[in-house]
Design a protein around this motif. Structure first.
Motif, PDB file in Angstrom:
ATOM      1  N   LEU A 237       0.840  -1.195   0.000  1.00 32.01           N
ATOM      2  CA  LEU A 237       0.000   0.000   0.000  1.00 32.01           C
ATOM      3  C   LEU A 237       0.873   1.242   0.000  1.00 32.01           C
ATOM      4  CD1 LEU A 237      -2.626   1.633   0.381  1.00 32.01           C
ATOM      5  CD2 LEU A 237      -2.412   1.253   2.820  1.00 32.01           C
TER       6      LEU A 237
ATOM      7  N   GLY B 208       0.809   2.142  -3.721  1.00 29.77           N
ATOM      8  CA  GLY B 208      -0.330   3.058  -3.679  1.00 29.77           C
ATOM      9  C   GLY B 208       0.100   4.469  -3.431  1.00 29.77           C
TER      10      GLY B 208
ATOM     11  N   TRP C  34      -5.746   1.142  -4.782  1.00 28.97           N
ATOM     12  CA  TRP C  34      -4.940   0.009  -4.330  1.00 28.97           C
ATOM     13  C   TRP C  34      -5.839  -1.024  -3.658  1.00 28.97           C
ATOM     14  CZ3 TRP C  34      -4.271  -1.980   0.552  1.00 28.97           C
ATOM     15  CH2 TRP C  34      -3.289  -2.984   0.648  1.00 28.97           C
TER      16      TRP C  34
ATOM     17  N   THR D 222      -0.034   0.534 -10.920  1.00 30.30           N
ATOM     18  CA  THR D 222      -0.615  -0.317  -9.890  1.00 30.30           C
ATOM     19  C   THR D 222      -1.216  -1.585 -10.513  1.00 30.30           C
ATOM     20  OG1 THR D 222      -1.148   1.654  -8.657  1.00 30.30           O
ATOM     21  CG2 THR D 222      -2.236  -0.356  -7.966  1.00 30.30           C
TER      22      THR D 222
END
Lengths: 621, 85
Positions: free
Chosen positions: A278, A282, A475, A537
């Motif tokens: 993350l 992200g 994410w 991502t």
């Protein structure tokens, strides 16, 4: 934020009186500035510099020639002074800022405001320029005739500022009841009477008229020359773009390197796991992909602020008015449209200075088609991946040509859309153009600095809030639900994003977009630049191992055909992928109908453009 | 029928008589200094079409289209007077 227990002082004056420069020296550069929601950039408030010794707050009102509003920004000033924006925004004292070099034009608003009954003082600004031309005034007589303190100032040289703060503090009348202020629009007779009164005042106050400076006339002879004028304008625009792309690329590359290094370092230091994913995929890569474009945005805005502050922007508006008029816009649309190359949001707000409501509406509606800096990361990524870095005719880089064509296509489609609106009689049936060409002056670096600082702050706040939350959300939806233990396909297939992507896929399949692009497109509707990190991502998550974004290029090359890449470029010229733009469009037009309509038109245009690009390119590849 | 500023040639000094009413910008033109008796002059014309124009009025440079210039009623001076300012 400023302290609301302090008394509020309003700064009022014409657009070219040096009011903002005065605001900057009154409040200092380190002061925090409050932008009012709904009034935004044109109505800023800040505490008076503490070393000036008075507990005051200063409100910089949009420039206005009189209280009879002829444009939206003048209306803001009118509404604030008459309490229509609420009592807390209404000043208790006013500083009326006048350009000492042109009192015949500037004095009437002082008389108009005096008639309202506001406690006030006058800043006789640009005194340095007036003195340089030999002008002399009897300030005592002027104070007597206006019935208030008159302080000579030179904002760009920081002169007269303590005396002005003193005069503003002294003008406060605790018993003044601002709610008792009444106003009726001035009639023609009243306007003429005020001008006669001004002539009368000038006869008593001007000790020596000086020799009016000829410099502006001389510069205009070249810059407005029928032949050289347009050429110089083209050269100016060309130089700005050179500065943005060549000069801006250097800090952008440095920032990009820093972001990648930071992402790699974070991954190395932290234990592998969901939280690290993350943080790295992200947050760091996502927000970083956006922040790296800050230098280019600042260079563009810096150039525009310099041009605006020097007085050249008004000349550009004059030179461009004819072309603009053809499609129902006005010379005043030039500044918003050029600002649109940086960001549509301040550009749409900037359209407030356009006097004709129809020209203003048309300008607002076409501005999102100007290639804003948020499209640049997307263009850069796709061009680097799919357009060979070869030379055309021996000198022009093919990649550069494609990028330039995308910018030209955006600008041309803005003009075409404006012409369409005009031909359907939706806008532009009653256009006009009226603009003062101010005296040239050296731009105030303080004003440019302050302007850039505000832009940078707004940009970083946006990156830290809206874009950060989008990246976290993206994410999350591309990670959960986790794939089952007996998964045969990559993880993202089983996630919510994968499912959403397959829902949109049928619409995007005909234009050559695969489901991964569809997934990345969903957060891209909140902000265009997110697409790059979203693709990162999606592709990183899919392959279950994330490297830095430079390898995304390689990934895309393997996965996409050339027609797909070209179709995505075409899509991005038109696609209405920016929440903030449509929010501000809705606020500024006060029309949900126009906002929804333009969103729909842009979406349709994007689809059609991508469709034809994909099909036509498919024939050749 | 008085003449308007619309078709006056460049660099000719003329006097303002009045500003037509009824246009959204009529009163603004008066505020900018187009009042009876003021000497004004077209100092620049836009490239190619000659529209818009820049008018010098009371020490202020004002850019406007010829259609707006049509709102400004003027009086031509009887003989050449050189520079009025």
């Amino acid at each position: 934020m400023s302290d609301s227990s302090k008394i509020l002082v309003g700064l009022v004056g014409h657009p070219n009186c040096g009011k903002t420069a005065l605001f900057n020296v009154l409040t200092g550069l380190r002061q925090k500035v409050a932008n009012y929601p709904g009034v935004t950039v044109e109505c800023v408030e800040s505490d008076l510099r503490s070393d000036l010794g008075h507990p005051l707050r200063i409100l910089d009102l949009p420039g206005a020639y009189s209280l009879n509003p002829h444009s939206e920004d003048e209306r803001v000033t009118h509404d604030v002074l008459l309490g229509e924006m609420g009592a807390e925004l209404r000043p208790s004292v006013l500083i009326v800022v006048l350009d000492a070099t042109n009192l015949r034009l500037h004095l009437p608003i002082a008389l108009e405001i005096r008639a309202l009954g506001y406690p006030m003082c006058v800043a006789l600004n640009m005194m340095d320029m007036a003195s340089a031309t030999g002008m002399k005034f009897d300030l005592g007589a002027l104070e007597q005739l206006l019935g208030c303190r008159v302080v000579p100032t030179a904002a760009t040289r920081n002169e007269g500022v303590p005396a002005l703060a003193e005069a503003a503090a002294a003008a406060i009348q605790p018993q003044f009841d601002k709610s008792a202020v009444r106003w009726t629009p001035s009639t023609r007779e009243q306007i003429i009477a005020r001008r006669r009164q001004v002539e009368d005042i000038l006869r008593r106050v001007v000790v020596s008229p000086g020799h009016p400076a000829q410099l502006t006339a001389q510069i205009d002879r070249t810059l407005l020359h029928p032949f050289w004028g347009p050429l110089i304008l083209l050269a100016v625009i060309f130089s700005i773009f050179q500065a943005v792309f060549n000069l801006g690329a250097i800090p952008t590359d440095v920032l990009d390197g820093l972001v990648s290094a930071f992402a790699a370092w974070t991954r190395e230091k932290l234990a592998a796991g969901l939280l690290t994913d993350l943080l790295v995929d992200g947050i760091i890569s996502g927000v970083g992909a956006v922040v790296v474009f800050l230098p280019q945005i600042l260079i563009l805005f810096g150039c525009l602020l310099l041009l605006e502050d020097s007085g050249y922007m008004a000349r550009a508006a004059f030179l461009m008015d004819r072309i603009m008029g053809r499609v129902g816009l006005s010379g005043r649309s030039v500044l918003p449209l050029v600002s649109g190359f940086a960001c549509a949001v301040p550009a749409i707000i900037g359209a407030r200075s356009i006097q004709s409501p129809e020209q203003r509406l048309a300008t607002i509606l076409v501005t999102p088609l100007m290639t804003c800096s948020a499209r640049l990361p997307v263009y850069t990524l796709l061009i680097a991946a799919f357009i060979p870095n070869s030379l055309v005719a021996g000198i022009f880089g093919l990649q550069g040509i494609v990028l330039t064509s995308l910018y030209v296509a955006g600008a041309l489609s803005a003009f075409a859309f404006a012409a369409l609106l005009k031909s359907f009689k939706l806008t532009g049936s009653s256009g006009y153009f009226l603009l003062e060409l101010p005296t040239y002056r050296l731009p105030s670096l303080r004003t440019v600095y302050r302007g850039l600082y505000e832009r940078a702050r707004a940009f970083l706040i946006r990156a830290g809030t809206l874009i950060l939350s989008i990246m976290v959300l993206l994410w999350a939806i591309s990670t959960f639900p986790r794939p089952p233990a007996d998964a045969t396909q990559s993880a993202i297939h089983y996630s919510l994003a994968g499912k959403l992507g397959s829902v949109v896929a049928p619409v995007l399949e005909p234009i050559g977009f695969n489901w991964k692009i569809s997934v990345a497109m969903i957060p891209g509707f909140a902000a265009r630049e997110v697409l790059v990190s979203a693709l990162g991502t999606v592709y990183a998550v899919e392959s279950e191992n994330s490297e830095d974004t430079s390898q995304l290029t390689e990934r895309l090359k393997e996965d996409w055909s050339l027609p797909t890449a070209l179709a995505l470029l075409a899509w991005y010229i038109f696609a209405p992928q920016c929440l903030a733009t449509f929010a501000v469009m809705q606020r500024e037009t006060r029309s949900l109908r126009w906002t929804v309509l333009s969103f729909g038109v842009f979406l349709l245009l994007a689809w059609v453009a991508a469709f034809f690009t994909f099909r036509i390119a498919g024939v050749f590849v | 029928m008085s003449k308007s500023l619309k078709f006056i040639e460049k660099n000719k000094i003329v006097s303002v008589l009045d500003v037509r009413t009824g246009h959204p910008l009529s009163e603004r033109l008066v505020e900018l200094g187009f009042v009876a008796g003021e000497a004004i002059e077209i100092v620049h014309e836009a490239p190619l079409s000659g529209d818009p124009i820049v008018v010098m009025c009371a020490g202020t440079r004002i850019a406007l289209r010829r259609d707006e210039a049509d709102l400004i009623l003027i009086e031509e001076h009887k003989e050449a007077e050189g520079t009025a300012r």
